[in-house]
Design a protein around this motif. Structure first.
Motif, short mmCIF file in Angstrom:
data_model
loop_
_atom_site.label_atom_id
_atom_site.label_comp_id
_atom_site.label_asym_id
_atom_site.label_seq_id
_atom_site.Cartn_x
_atom_site.Cartn_y
_atom_site.Cartn_z
N LYS A 123 0.85 -1.19 0.00
CA LYS A 123 0.00 0.00 0.00
C LYS A 123 0.89 1.24 0.00
O LYS A 123 1.18 1.81 1.06
N ILE A 124 1.31 1.63 -1.16
CA ILE A 124 2.29 2.71 -1.24
C ILE A 124 1.63 4.08 -1.26
O ILE A 124 0.71 4.32 -2.05
N THR A 125 2.06 4.95 -0.34
CA THR A 125 1.53 6.30 -0.33
C THR A 125 2.62 7.37 -0.31
O THR A 125 2.35 8.53 -0.50
N LYS A 126 3.87 6.93 -0.04
CA LYS A 126 4.96 7.90 0.04
C LYS A 126 6.04 7.59 -0.98
O LYS A 126 6.31 6.42 -1.28
N LEU A 127 6.68 8.64 -1.43
CA LEU A 127 7.69 8.53 -2.48
C LEU A 127 8.77 7.49 -2.13
O LEU A 127 9.10 6.62 -2.94
N GLY A 128 9.31 7.59 -0.91
CA GLY A 128 10.42 6.73 -0.52
C GLY A 128 10.09 5.24 -0.59
O GLY A 128 10.97 4.40 -0.75
N GLU A 129 8.79 4.93 -0.48
CA GLU A 129 8.39 3.52 -0.50
C GLU A 129 8.54 2.87 -1.87
O GLU A 129 8.44 1.66 -2.01
N LEU A 130 8.80 3.70 -2.88
CA LEU A 130 8.96 3.14 -4.22
C LEU A 130 10.28 2.38 -4.37
O LEU A 130 10.44 1.53 -5.24
N GLU A 131 11.22 2.72 -3.49
CA GLU A 131 12.55 2.12 -3.55
C GLU A 131 12.48 0.59 -3.67
O GLU A 131 13.08 -0.03 -4.54
N GLN A 132 11.69 -0.02 -2.77
CA GLN A 132 11.60 -1.48 -2.75
C GLN A 132 11.01 -2.03 -4.04
O GLN A 132 11.41 -3.10 -4.51
N VAL A 133 10.07 -1.29 -4.63
CA VAL A 133 9.45 -1.78 -5.86
C VAL A 133 10.47 -1.75 -6.99
O VAL A 133 10.57 -2.67 -7.80
N LEU A 134 11.25 -0.67 -7.02
CA LEU A 134 12.28 -0.57 -8.06
C LEU A 134 13.30 -1.69 -7.92
O LEU A 134 13.72 -2.30 -8.90
N LYS A 135 13.66 -1.96 -6.68
CA LYS A 135 14.62 -3.04 -6.43
C LYS A 135 14.06 -4.36 -6.95
O LYS A 135 14.74 -5.14 -7.63
N PHE A 136 12.81 -4.57 -6.62
CA PHE A 136 12.18 -5.81 -7.04
C PHE A 136 12.11 -5.91 -8.57
O PHE A 136 12.41 -6.95 -9.16
N SER A 137 11.75 -4.80 -9.22
CA SER A 137 11.68 -4.79 -10.68
C SER A 137 13.03 -5.16 -11.26
O SER A 137 13.13 -5.97 -12.18
N ARG A 138 14.05 -4.55 -10.70
CA ARG A 138 15.39 -4.81 -11.21
C ARG A 138 15.72 -6.31 -11.09
O ARG A 138 16.30 -6.91 -11.98
N SER A 139 15.30 -6.90 -9.96
CA SER A 139 15.61 -8.32 -9.75
C SER A 139 14.91 -9.22 -10.76
O SER A 139 15.32 -10.35 -10.99
N LEU A 140 13.84 -8.70 -11.35
CA LEU A 140 13.12 -9.51 -12.34
C LEU A 140 13.79 -9.48 -13.71
O LEU A 140 13.48 -10.26 -14.59
N LEU A 141 14.68 -8.50 -13.88
CA LEU A 141 15.26 -8.31 -15.22
C LEU A 141 16.33 -9.34 -15.52
O LEU A 141 17.33 -9.45 -14.80
N ALA A 142 16.12 -10.08 -16.58
CA ALA A 142 17.16 -10.99 -17.04
C ALA A 142 18.21 -10.16 -17.75
O ALA A 142 17.92 -9.07 -18.24
N PRO A 143 19.46 -10.64 -17.79
CA PRO A 143 20.45 -9.92 -18.58
C PRO A 143 20.01 -9.90 -20.04
O PRO A 143 19.35 -10.83 -20.50
N ILE A 144 20.40 -8.86 -20.75
CA ILE A 144 19.99 -8.77 -22.15
C ILE A 144 20.74 -9.85 -22.94
O ILE A 144 21.97 -9.86 -22.97
N PRO A 145 20.00 -10.77 -23.54
CA PRO A 145 20.69 -11.85 -24.25
C PRO A 145 21.27 -11.35 -25.56
O PRO A 145 20.75 -10.41 -26.15
N SER A 146 22.36 -11.99 -25.99
CA SER A 146 22.89 -11.63 -27.30
C SER A 146 21.94 -12.23 -28.33
O SER A 146 21.20 -13.17 -28.05
N GLU A 147 21.95 -11.68 -29.53
CA GLU A 147 20.99 -12.10 -30.54
C GLU A 147 21.13 -13.58 -30.86
O GLU A 147 20.26 -14.19 -31.44
#
Ligand code: SF4
Ligand code: ZN
Length: 729
Positions: free
Chosen positions: A56-80
């Protein structure tokens, strides 16, 4: 599954997450971590993040954790050259993209709350979500299309959108192709956009696509009664969308990395992507019902193809008229500048009346226009009007007349360029110049009504014919007969009480969205959407015995004061899938009836005032309970029992059975001005019936009080009866 798609989606996800992080850092240094963030008019925080993570995000600083989580979902960019055999990485990147897009959009609101400019609409409020939800519920909208990009030309843009509108498919617009959006193409062609016409332009950059998806997750929470907590609930919400929200993405023009990433996000919802350019297809099935990505599909085939891929069921019965037709045009207005001719309202005498006849009295499909047609009037003019519809059928009954007559409104408004408001002898109809120039004439009213009555009510209407009068003397000649019939119909319902019938009717029409919700409709308590009263339920059952309205045998009365019956409880248990045990029809405090989300009004207890307040849908202001309609609606919908809160049809307010277990009508301490005015006559009558003719003046409205502190002294001053009634709690 293609490695190129995966590579590009993953690359796009990296790019969007990076942008979200940069934007976040900039805002953080400008505003600090405690700055309040959020979208306007929603009780669901940042809806996508809330639905998927339970945060339940209501403050700017609370976005930090979501960004971290998003980053953790990112696979490395594969070569073609790397081969990715399955979708997992791509889907995760899609989720990361959507988190990042919601962050970017909410930061735009933080940076400048007024950043949304015409023709764009930005975030969808909860109130609109509910209102539009009804259309998804009753099938007026079979699903939605999210269009990304622009068509090759303005003409093609118009054709595409018209094809979707004619099929009642809601259109969301986000993104652009080389700086052009289809929304701009539509506004060049003067196409009306907005919720009323089913065309919703969210924003020019692709990040605004998140608004379509955070609309979808709120649908699952509001109507599906799903409450987010963690992974399991997130999956339920996504599955709800796959099963019940028939959406798809139409990608127009070049698809860049960020669009691929966003599309990968949509695939998580089971929303497939259909593209007009040649991108790699994902034809395996698994997440979506059928294929995931289909391309290239020529623009003039894209709507048909989308319907097939998403598995939409659409029946189109377009009457043979020279303008477009479909519920997308129902809410369309005809403004003064566009006006060819109008009828009724304040300008002329007009009415509509449907009546049952014998089979041999009707020539099926006949339309007669008696008097001058619309091309005899100069633009902006007016004519008197009587629309007399006559129907016959082996199973037709007098009781069905009202139901059929009430559909005239919808049937006529669905013609593009026709605006129809009101009913009976209070109608107001406008026809636009555009429709007139396209060849629309009065006989087409008849054509529409005959076609629709026969196709929508095959069980009861075998024959239909229409007479249209436009000479004042004819209109005046036929009016008394119609008025006598209106009055007689009203009498029939007003003579009915809950005690003198043995059956009530159930309605589960809303279960397609609120799977555990059931309305019990009694003569003295209509369905909460206001569209179904007891007679309607009865007729609907007779018209379609296997339909959503079934008779409920009351059985033994368990509690006459609270309104509880054995038979009703049984049906409630069954139809709510055992989510509910019992219902009290007349109580707001104890086992009250549930709501799906379609309620016309919300009634809730104000403990300090020992009474209740009533707020109607459409009222956006603050109420004495400290919540707006849309916030309140969040705690009432979804098929749950919430003591102290009920969703009701507005006519229930003046019923003898209105929360009669708690003292009834006199408990009302506050209602909106709009409600007071709209129900004026009925409120007055009810107050007189109770021997308190001046009671209405004791009910506060928003001009007197919008807080409990303002309300209490007013109630004291007028000696409101609720103050001396037994304590509510
Ligand atoms: Fe939905 Fe109840 Fe109205 Fe039926 S009566 S359409 S279940 S709100
Ligand atoms: Zn409903």
């Amino acid at each position: 599954m293609s490695k190129i798609i995966a590579t590009r989606a993953i690359r796009g996800a990296h790019s969007i997450v990076n942008k979200a992080e940069e934007f976040y850092k900039r805002m953080l240094s400008e505003k600090g971590p405690d700055a309040k963030i959020g979208f306007p008019d929603t009780a669901y925080y940042l809806p996508f993040i809330y639905a998927m993570l339970g945060l339940k995000i209501t403050k700017l600083g609370e976005l930090e954790q979501v960004l971290k989580f998003s980053r953790s979902l990112l696979a490395p960019i594969p070569s073609e050259r790397v081969w990715l055999p399955y979708l997992g990485n791509t889907l995760d990147c899609g989720m990361a993209t959507l988190f990042a897009e919601e962050i970017i959009e909410v930061l735009k609101y933080l940076e400048n709350p007024n950043f949304v400019k015409e023709p764009w609409l930005g975030f969808t409020s909860d109130a609109i979500l509910r209102e539009q939800g009804i259309k998804l519920v009753d099938g007026r909208m079979p699903g939605f299309a999210a269009i990304v990009g622009a068509a090759p030309s303005v003409e093609e843009a118009v054709k595409l959108v018209r094809a979707l509108q004619e099929r009642q498919i809601l259109v969301f617009i986000a993104g652009n192709t080389n700086g052009v959006s289809i929304a701009e193409q539509l506004s060049q062609a003067d196409i009306q956009m907005g919720w009323d016409t089913f065309i919703v332009p969210y924003g020019k950059d692709i990040y605004s696509a998140i608004y379509a998806l955070n609309f979808a997750v709120r649908g699952a929470m509001t109507f599906g009664g799903l409450t987010p907590k963690g992974r399991k609930e997130a999956t339920d919400i996504l599955l709800y969308n796959k099963k019940r929200v028939h959406a798809f993405v139409i990608a127009l023009g070049e698809v860049d990395d960020e669009k691929f990433a966003t599309a990968a996000g949509a695939i998580n919802f089971g929303f497939p992507v259909i593209a007009d350019t040649d991108i790699d297809q994902i034809l395996v099935t698994g997440v979506c019902t059928y294929e995931h990505v289909v391309s290239p599909v020529p623009l003039d085939k894209i709507v048909e193809k989308s319907i097939e891929v998403r598995g939409l069921k659409i029946k189109i019965e377009k009457p043979p008229i020279p303008v477009s037709y479909g519920s997308a045009f129902e809410g369309e207005r005809v403004r003064k500048e566009q006006l060819a001719v109008e009828f009724g309202g304040k300008v002329s005498k007009a009415f509509e009346y449907l009546k049952m006849r014998n089979m041999d009295e009707i020539e099926n499909g006949k339309v007669e226009v008696i008097g001058p047609d619309i091309d005899t009037v100069s633009d902006g003019g007016a004519l008197p009007l009587a629309i007399m519809v006559e129907v016959a059928g082996r199973k037709m009954q007098k009781d069905f007349e009202t139901i059929l007559e009430r559909r005239i409104h919808t049937f006529l408004s669905e013609a593009s360029g026709v605006m129809h408001i009101g009913q009976r002898n209070m109608i107001w109809i406008r026809i636009s110049k555009e429709a007139k120039n396209a060849g629309f004439r009065l006989k087409h009213f008849g054509v529409i009504l005959n076609t629709k009555l026969l196709s929508e009510f095959p069980a009861i209407v075998d024959k239909s014919q229409v007479k249209i009068f436009t000479k004042l003397e004819d209109v005046e000649k036929h009016l008394p007969e119609a008025i006598a019939a209106y009055n007689e119909r009203d009498e029939r319902l007003s003579g009915l009480t809950d005690e003198n019938v043995d059956v009530f009717y159930s309605c589960i029409l809303c279960q397609s969205y609120a799977p555990n919700h059931v309305c019990i409709i009694t003569p003295e308590r209509l369905g909460l959407c206001g569209a179904y009263n007891w007679l309607d339920g009865k007729a609907a059952y007779e018209i379609n015995p296997n339909g959503p309205n079934q008779p409920v045998i009351k059985g033994t009365c368990i509690d006459p004061v609270k309104g509880q019956w054995e038979g009703v409880n049984k049906v409630v248990q069954e139809k709510s899938n055992r989510a509910l045990e019992k219902f009290n029809a007349y109580s707001i405090m104890e086992f009250p009836m549930t709501s799906c989300g379609c309620f016309e009004c919300i009634v809730c207890v104000l403990p300090e005032a020992n009474g209740v307040m009533v707020v109607n849908r459409g009222f956006s202001g603050m109420t004495p309970i400290g919540m707006t309609f849309s916030t309140l609606a969040g705690s009432v919908g979804g098929g749950q029992q919430t003591p102290g809160f009920i969703g009701v049809g507005r006519l229930y307010l003046t019923s003898r059975k209105f929360i009669s277990a708690e003292g009834g009508f006199h408990r009302i301490v506050w209602m909106t001005k709009e409600l007071k005015e709209g129900l004026q006559e009925r409120l007055k009558r009810r107050a007189e019936e109770l021997g308190t003719p001046d009671f209405i003046d004791k009910i506060a409205d928003e001009t007197v009080a919008t807080t409990i502190e303002e309300l209490l002294p007013f109630l004291q001053k007028v000696s409101h009866p609720a103050l001396t009634m037994p304590p509510l709690m």
